[in-house]
Design a protein around this motif. Structure first.
Motif, PDB file in Angstrom:
ATOM      1  N   LYS A  46       0.778  -1.147  -0.042  1.00  0.00           N
ATOM      2  CA  LYS A  46      -0.349  -0.053   0.169  1.00  0.00           C
ATOM      3  C   LYS A  46       1.009   1.602  -0.216  1.00  0.00           C
ATOM      4  O   LYS A  46       0.238   2.179  -0.449  1.00  0.00           O
ATOM      5  N   PHE A  47       2.248   1.242   1.443  1.00  0.00           N
ATOM      6  CA  PHE A  47       2.390   2.347   0.693  1.00  0.00           C
ATOM      7  C   PHE A  47       3.775   2.302  -0.109  1.00  0.00           C
ATOM      8  O   PHE A  47       4.844   2.608   0.113  1.00  0.00           O
ATOM      9  N   LEU A 110      -5.300 -11.902 -11.894  1.00  0.00           N
ATOM     10  CA  LEU A 110      -4.903 -11.068 -10.616  1.00  0.00           C
ATOM     11  C   LEU A 110      -3.272 -11.171 -11.527  1.00  0.00           C
ATOM     12  O   LEU A 110      -2.632 -11.601 -11.758  1.00  0.00           O
ATOM     13  N   VAL A 111      -3.528  -9.790 -11.583  1.00  0.00           N
ATOM     14  CA  VAL A 111      -2.459  -9.399 -12.389  1.00  0.00           C
ATOM     15  C   VAL A 111      -0.965  -8.920 -11.819  1.00  0.00           C
ATOM     16  O   VAL A 111      -0.972  -7.588 -10.685  1.00  0.00           O
ATOM     17  N   PRO A 112       0.415  -9.152 -11.148  1.00  0.00           N
ATOM     18  CA  PRO A 112       1.011  -8.547 -10.250  1.00  0.00           C
ATOM     19  C   PRO A 112       2.162  -7.248 -11.088  1.00  0.00           C
ATOM     20  O   PRO A 112       2.715  -7.566 -12.215  1.00  0.00           O
ATOM     21  N   HIS A 113       2.807  -5.964 -10.161  1.00  0.00           N
ATOM     22  CA  HIS A 113       2.703  -5.104 -10.785  1.00  0.00           C
ATOM     23  C   HIS A 113       4.217  -4.836  -9.414  1.00  0.00           C
ATOM     24  O   HIS A 113       3.824  -4.829  -8.517  1.00  0.00           O
ATOM     25  N   LEU A 114       5.539  -5.187 -10.227  1.00  0.00           N
ATOM     26  CA  LEU A 114       6.057  -4.362  -9.190  1.00  0.00           C
ATOM     27  C   LEU A 114       6.369  -2.995  -8.832  1.00  0.00           C
ATOM     28  O   LEU A 114       6.227  -1.954  -9.359  1.00  0.00           O
ATOM     29  N   VAL A 115       6.000  -2.657  -7.542  1.00  0.00           N
ATOM     30  CA  VAL A 115       6.651  -1.846  -7.125  1.00  0.00           C
ATOM     31  C   VAL A 115       7.635  -1.495  -6.416  1.00  0.00           C
ATOM     32  O   VAL A 115       8.591  -2.747  -5.389  1.00  0.00           O
ATOM     33  N   TRP A 116       8.470  -0.199  -5.446  1.00  0.00           N
ATOM     34  CA  TRP A 116       9.250  -0.020  -4.804  1.00  0.00           C
ATOM     35  C   TRP A 116       8.923   0.245  -3.262  1.00  0.00           C
ATOM     36  O   TRP A 116       8.064   1.484  -3.288  1.00  0.00           O
ATOM     37  N   THR A 117      10.101  -0.443  -2.418  1.00  0.00           N
ATOM     38  CA  THR A 117       9.249   0.337  -1.200  1.00  0.00           C
ATOM     39  C   THR A 117      10.055   0.443  -0.313  1.00  0.00           C
ATOM     40  O   THR A 117      11.367   1.927  -1.608  1.00  0.00           O
ATOM     41  N   ASP A 118      10.439   1.543   0.544  1.00  0.00           N
ATOM     42  CA  ASP A 118      10.813   2.228   0.570  1.00  0.00           C
ATOM     43  C   ASP A 118      12.475   2.860   0.824  1.00  0.00           C
ATOM     44  O   ASP A 118      13.005   3.609   0.310  1.00  0.00           O
ATOM     45  N   ALA A 119      12.606   1.428   0.989  1.00  0.00           N
ATOM     46  CA  ALA A 119      14.145   1.231   1.376  1.00  0.00           C
ATOM     47  C   ALA A 119      14.792   0.847  -0.557  1.00  0.00           C
ATOM     48  O   ALA A 119      15.599   1.708  -0.837  1.00  0.00           O
ATOM     49  N   GLY A 120      13.774  -0.227  -1.222  1.00  0.00           N
ATOM     50  CA  GLY A 120      13.918   0.325  -2.819  1.00  0.00           C
ATOM     51  C   GLY A 120      14.585   1.400  -3.441  1.00  0.00           C
ATOM     52  O   GLY A 120      14.718   1.554  -4.312  1.00  0.00           O
ATOM     53  N   ARG A 121      13.130   2.517  -2.292  1.00  0.00           N
ATOM     54  CA  ARG A 121      13.212   3.858  -3.648  1.00  0.00           C
ATOM     55  C   ARG A 121      14.919   4.258  -3.039  1.00  0.00           C
ATOM     56  O   ARG A 121      14.978   5.509  -4.026  1.00  0.00           O
TER      57      ARG A 121
END
Length: 129
Positions: A46-47, A110-121
């Protein structure tokens, strides 16, 4: 009443309407269950940050950022889904955000999309600089 097609010639219109309303209730309940499942799957992402948000800081689109990261061997596509490289898997840089789509036959996917955590950002900001 003319818009309602006969389901069975042995039942009357009231029974037919009741069957159609019951079917609508079942479909509404199914949609609610799907929404709950998506919310549960996406609770951790979510974040997280989408590639578009991160790429914008460098004047890139999300697709440009993904292409750059692919060239740098940070991510790769596996089965049509962006995946982080093995050496970064356990760093907690990424998560997946899921969306629900329907194919031509009405099957849910269901379609997955890669997102970045704060650490990843933060990793990407340092990596790109």
């Amino acid at each position: 009443m003319k818009a309602i097609t006969k389901i069975n010639s042995n039942i009357n219109y009231e029974q037919e309407i009741r069957i159609l309303l019951d079917n609508k209730a079942v479909l509404d309940a199914a949609e609610e269950i799907i929404a709950d499942q998506l919310a549960m799957l996406n609770r951790n992402s979510k974040f997280c940050h989408k590639p578009t948000e991160i790429g914008r800081r460098f004047g890139m689109s999300g697709a440009d950022l993904n292409s750059f990261l692919k060239d740098q061997k940070v991510i790769y596509k596996c089965g049509g889904v962006w995946t982080i490289a093995t050496k970064y898997v356990h760093e907690g840089y990424t998560d997946y955000f899921y969306t629900c789509k329907y194919d031509r036959n009405g099957r849910r996917k269901l379609v997955p999309h890669l997102v970045w955590t704060d650490a990843g950002r933060q990793f990407l900001l340092n990596f790109i600089k």
